[in-house]
Motif scaffolding. Sequence first.
Motif, PDB file in Angstrom:
ATOM      1  N   SER A  70      -7.179  -4.315  -3.188  1.00 39.49           N
ATOM      2  CA  SER A  70      -6.698  -4.749  -2.162  1.00 39.49           C
ATOM      3  C   SER A  70      -4.935  -5.094  -2.165  1.00 39.49           C
ATOM      4  O   SER A  70      -4.588  -5.622  -3.045  1.00 39.49           O
ATOM      5  CB  SER A  70      -7.038  -6.295  -1.336  1.00 39.49           C
ATOM      6  OG  SER A  70      -6.242  -6.596  -0.340  1.00 39.49           O
ATOM      7  N   GLN A 112     -13.851   1.364   4.664  1.00 44.78           N
ATOM      8  CA  GLN A 112     -12.326   1.770   4.559  1.00 44.78           C
ATOM      9  C   GLN A 112     -12.180   3.126   4.762  1.00 44.78           C
ATOM     10  O   GLN A 112     -11.150   3.812   5.163  1.00 44.78           O
ATOM     11  CB  GLN A 112     -11.833   1.473   3.425  1.00 44.78           C
ATOM     12  CG  GLN A 112     -11.404   0.097   3.200  1.00 44.78           C
ATOM     13  CD  GLN A 112     -10.465  -0.585   4.213  1.00 44.78           C
ATOM     14  OE1 GLN A 112     -10.778  -0.996   5.254  1.00 44.78           O
ATOM     15  NE2 GLN A 112      -9.059  -0.495   3.607  1.00 44.78           N
ATOM     16  N   THR A 113     -13.142   4.033   4.284  1.00 45.50           N
ATOM     17  CA  THR A 113     -13.073   5.659   4.439  1.00 45.50           C
ATOM     18  C   THR A 113     -14.007   6.176   5.443  1.00 45.50           C
ATOM     19  O   THR A 113     -13.772   7.427   5.737  1.00 45.50           O
ATOM     20  CB  THR A 113     -13.382   6.182   3.076  1.00 45.50           C
ATOM     21  OG1 THR A 113     -14.593   5.966   2.625  1.00 45.50           O
ATOM     22  CG2 THR A 113     -12.458   5.617   1.942  1.00 45.50           C
ATOM     23  N   HIS A 117       0.813  -1.130  -0.177  1.00 43.39           N
ATOM     24  CA  HIS A 117      -0.280  -0.054   0.016  1.00 43.39           C
ATOM     25  C   HIS A 117       0.991   1.274  -0.003  1.00 43.39           C
ATOM     26  O   HIS A 117       0.562   2.266  -0.628  1.00 43.39           O
ATOM     27  CB  HIS A 117      -0.956  -0.127   1.343  1.00 43.39           C
ATOM     28  CG  HIS A 117      -1.860   1.167   1.371  1.00 43.39           C
ATOM     29  ND1 HIS A 117      -1.573   2.217   2.029  1.00 43.39           N
ATOM     30  CD2 HIS A 117      -2.868   1.494   0.766  1.00 43.39           C
ATOM     31  CE1 HIS A 117      -2.566   3.053   2.050  1.00 43.39           C
ATOM     32  NE2 HIS A 117      -3.341   2.776   1.273  1.00 43.39           N
TER      33      HIS A 117
END
Lengths: 632, 342
Positions: free
Chosen positions: A548, A597-598, A497
């Motif tokens: 991912s 996720q956000t 990431h």
Amino acid sequence: MGDDTAVKTRVKSSRVKTARYPQCTVEVVSDSGEGAQKCGQTFGAVSAKMGNGVWTVEIIPAEIQPPPRSPAGASGNRIRIGEDVVTNWGDRTNVAIAFNEQVLLARHRLNAIEDEAILLVENMWATHKDEDIRAEWAAAMEELEGANYRIIEVPMEEECLAIVDNPRKGKNMFALGILCWMFDRDMEVTRAEIAHAFRKKAAEVTERNHELLELGYSWADSHLDVRIEVKPGLSAENTLVMNGNQAIAYGAVAAGMDLAAMYPITPATSVSHQLGEMFHKFGGVIHQAEDEIAAAGVAIGASYSGKVAFTITSGPGLALKTEFLGLSVMSEIPLVVVDVQRGGPSTGLPTKVEQSDLLAALFGQPGDAPHVVMAPATIEECFHSMVTARRIAETFRTLVIVMTDANLATGVQPFPRPVLDPAWQGSLPDMSPVPEGKPPYDWDEETGLSRRFVPGTPGGMHTLTGLAHDEHSKVAYASAVNQKSSAMRSRKMAVLHSTLRPPVVYGDEAGDLLVVGWGSTKGAIEEAVDRARAEGLTVSSLHLRFLSPLEPGLKAIFGRFKRVMTVEINYSDDPDLPYITEENRRRGQLAWLLRAQTLVDVDCWTRVLGEPLQPGAIHEVIRDHISKGSAS
Amino acid sequence: MPSDKTTDGRVERSLAILEKAREDFHSALVATSEELRGLLDAGSGSAEARAERTAAELGAFAVGHIDVDRFSAFEETGEPVAVTVAPKLEAASRTLQSLLDRGDDLFLVRAEAGKDLREVVSAGLARAGRAFGAARTVELARSGRYDEAQHGEWLDRFPPSLWSGRERKLAPPIVVEIEGTDLLAGGLADFLDGAQKIVLVVRGPAPPAELSRLITPGLMVVQAEDPADLSVLAETEGPAVAALLPDGAARFVHLPEDDGGRGRLTVNHMPEDEPKRALGRVSVYQQAEGLRHLASLAAGWGLAAAPAAAPSGDGAAAPAASTAADTLAAWILRQADLPETG
């Protein structure tokens, strides 16, 4: 386009009009086995080779051999050609050529045909000896004439009988001849394309098909009064024309893959067909295993031994491979899995497109199994994604799932010929002697990365296990061991990431609405955004390639827009439906992920119609969302 | 047979016909060379060089999505190449580069008059085969299994007898310019395996049907006068041998077996005159036998006369067995499926 008058008989006019359009969509439809797909594919390939932008979509019935002359049995191809690059299948068809009226009726009822479209239809059914068929013809024509189409009857069978005994085997090339005349296609290129298509058959077969092509062309020249000009505006030089499955296969070769293990499954199988034609020439081996599970096992075994291996499947196969995918993650054996998504749970809709495997690909493995999921958005990206997937799998010693779908798999699009780089083939596994005492999972405490031990490496002998293990690959159930090894496997995703760049917004960096997509919907979404922006709407889009780990910076980007919504080809509840509340609403799969996720209130618009999304439909949704936003 | 002491551009045209096979070998050579350079540079190169290589390895999909500088920092650079191993890897790298520097010359052998054709071909292939020798040397050196006594010659010559099955599939094609009096085909059979392609460009009078001796079911064999007739070589993935002979020799094409298991022989020209004088080591009788052999194959006589005593079963044909013990031995040999050597 065209005349308002429905024409029931052959048109014969002394004056041919040529209409020029920036883009035009054509459909060729027939019963299964009548060759409409070959006709459409050839027309698309010829157009691409002449310098038109092209996107083709296969129209495939759900059944292998549906009853003839049934609306559900429509089989064929939609070809959208343009002066410039074409990125999706468009909205509705401008020209259709049908081998019977029932398949045409199917397309009409699906609202696939544009107002004022030109429809050319085989007319042998009007005078068929079977009274029921004549009645069906009459009813269908009545229904079609109720719409604003220009219908032209074509005596395909009657004409083809001059050349072949069985016109079922020849109408497609006659139809291709008609299209070549209408769109002024280069006949030399067309003849060459036909010769290529029939290269494995006897020379007489090619000759016969050339004759049928010429017959269709000359029939159109004598009987039709409208031609359509879609000027080729692109350079056809150094361009490849192929579908996404072929691109995956070629990409695997370019990436230096050694082994493809698979079990046949629609719509992924043609990757192996393409590989079967050429993989061996590059030292590759294609292995058809006894089932999906074994295919994953074989690929893992090959990878363990130092080869570069991948497996190809679709949703139901991905489900079966689950346990082995966990082994790849647990034992840190690099593996690339290509999931060509199709519709539905269980066996679902084998021939139809959907993007419903996302959450299964992300979270389908029991236990904590962090791995990489990436999604090419175009046919060109299908090719290049294999190179990247291989490199990531090896660098991070992990599982990489590459997600395409039936739209990419069967769609055909030209793209620049890749300039092959030997570096794509990667490096040999490090087989230098292992320093004394270095364990097979010598995790770097910070990154979770460790050297890959390939069998045969001096000093590298160890026991491989899918059980919880320590650095030495010894089975270990001590509480701290599993905590640490889980952390190390997870850390690798964080490290990857950290190397990803924030996605680039298509359009302005801020505005009223941001549309987020993934996979094959990119072209349709961006065309819809362009249309909306042309109307003055402040809308932008974002297309994710890495699911991912998710690409970084999303929360910041989302924060610059009043509303964020995903557009996907999977199921979500419409908020206005009975019993659906904000609390129980099932959302699109990417929307679900992004919300988690956000923590941004990401909305969604999704459809599971078994076909690609239309830019026109997305455009409407954009308008609707922005107007809702203005009202609130 | 009229005398023809020049090759009149036939060498160049033969090389052109073998273009795809040459390119396949050349591509493998380039890839191996770059891979080896990457290995030698790994760990010792600058961060920029590593990032550049990482960017190349990640490919176009990564552009705009992956920060290759950061990514390269996490790339496994491998253990530093041991001091004792590095010189051998450097030598292998030099060998590969020297082969690349030869260009088309790598695929061409000009035989001096009087040389043994088998030895000439063997030497030419052993020279190009150094590419395989270099790759093997690298593998062995890196894994600590390199033995100078056993492997020391591989960078100088790596003959086909040592090639693996996979290497034979990637065999370098070769064009041999040879005197007609040196054309003895028998010795070539040793090399015709995998995807090996050999073209003989013959100068001067030559035995009229020498290559007919090589006709076997899976082998493409061509005798022609015009290089254009060799274009079939580009269509086969298997082994092939061809000779460009002066006017007057037999001209024929034997295509490898099709799905039905039968080769297809087409004889385009048979000389009208019987051979009258010995050519080099090939006697008049042997030349005539070559022609008779070709005629008999064309007539189907050879197939009808195949030994009936051969035992049935799968696998390659075994020698005819005359006793029960021989029959059993032949059967066992077929079933054993012995691994390839080398």
